[in-house]
Design a protein around this motif. Structure first.
Motif: not given
Length: 245
Positions: A197-206, A223-242
């Protein structure tokens, strides 16, 4: 609790209801296991978290902001024990080199304390309240926002700054996934599968834009699942992976 870990757990708690519909138990294991393990439906799912930080110049400024918030949080919690989400809108053009960090931290802690004391005993504030104040006389701070929700147990004091928003960089995200994927075997010694889970925290570098472009590619990931958590939007982005080779 160190600021990094407390923020990650706060953000994880925000996203867990979206990830799991069943009742779950959250724990923090020690290395080499991942940052958190969620027990749900008889399965142990490890979640490794990392901040989506790519702008090093902004990161240096944020380190000073983090130090102010960490000190202010300690000062506040010596007097009041509430798991608050405090968001401080810092000025990007402030004189960060010569800043009196402890003085600013003391002012900030006092502002938060006075705001909270004004509302916390009101009947309508027992389970949730939100406060925003711009009455903060300091050249490095624009405003302070305070949020309390009784079901959230981990405090989170967060900096934000006005900034230009770039597109989410594909190659940098892949670099983070590659770095974290090297530790997957260690993570799996204590759980059935592990997610990133990569966290986009809403700070300038993120903070990035056009996350829809990420859906156009498949990232290499261990990883079994690779996601980005967007705290600024309150949403999860699930990345397509191989599967990474």
């Amino acid at each position: 609790m160190p600021t990094k870990e407390s923020r990650e757990l706060y953000l994880l708690e925000r996203f867990l209801p979206e990830l799991f519909s069943d009742t779950y138990i959250l724990s923090q294991p020690a290395p080499p296991l991942p940052d958190a393990i969620v027990q749900v439906s008889g399965k142990k799912i490890g979640i490794e978290m990392t901040a989506l930080i790519l702008d090093e110049q902004s990161r240096e400024r944020e380190a000073k902001q983090d130090a102010i918030l960490n000190e202010a949080q300690k000062l506040f919690e010596k007097q009041l024990h509430l798991p608050l989400h405090v968001t401080v809108d810092f000025s990007e053009s402030g004189n960060w080199k010569n800043l009196e960090r402890k003085q600013v931290a003391g002012l900030l802690a006092d502002v938060v304390k006075r705001c909270v004391l004004a509302v916390k005993d009101l009947p309508e504030s027992q389970t949730e309240f939100t406060i925003r104040t711009e009455a903060f006389v300091h050249p490095c701070i624009h405003s302070v926002s305070i949020f309390f929700l009784s079901r959230l147990t981990v405090p989170c004091w967060t900096p934000i700054t006005t900034f230009w928003v770039p597109d989410a960089p594909l190659e940098k995200i892949q670099e983070i996934i590659n770095r974290k994927s090297k530790n997957v075997n260690g993570y799996l010694t204590g759980c059935d599968e592990v997610w990133l889970l990569m966290l986009e925290t809403g700070s300038p570098s993120s903070y990035y834009d056009h996350f829809e472009k990420l859906q156009e590619v498949a990232f290499d990931s261990g990883f079994a699942r690779t996601l980005i958590g967007r705290i600024s939007k309150g949403e999860l982005v699930t990345l397509q992976t191989k599967r990474a080779l």
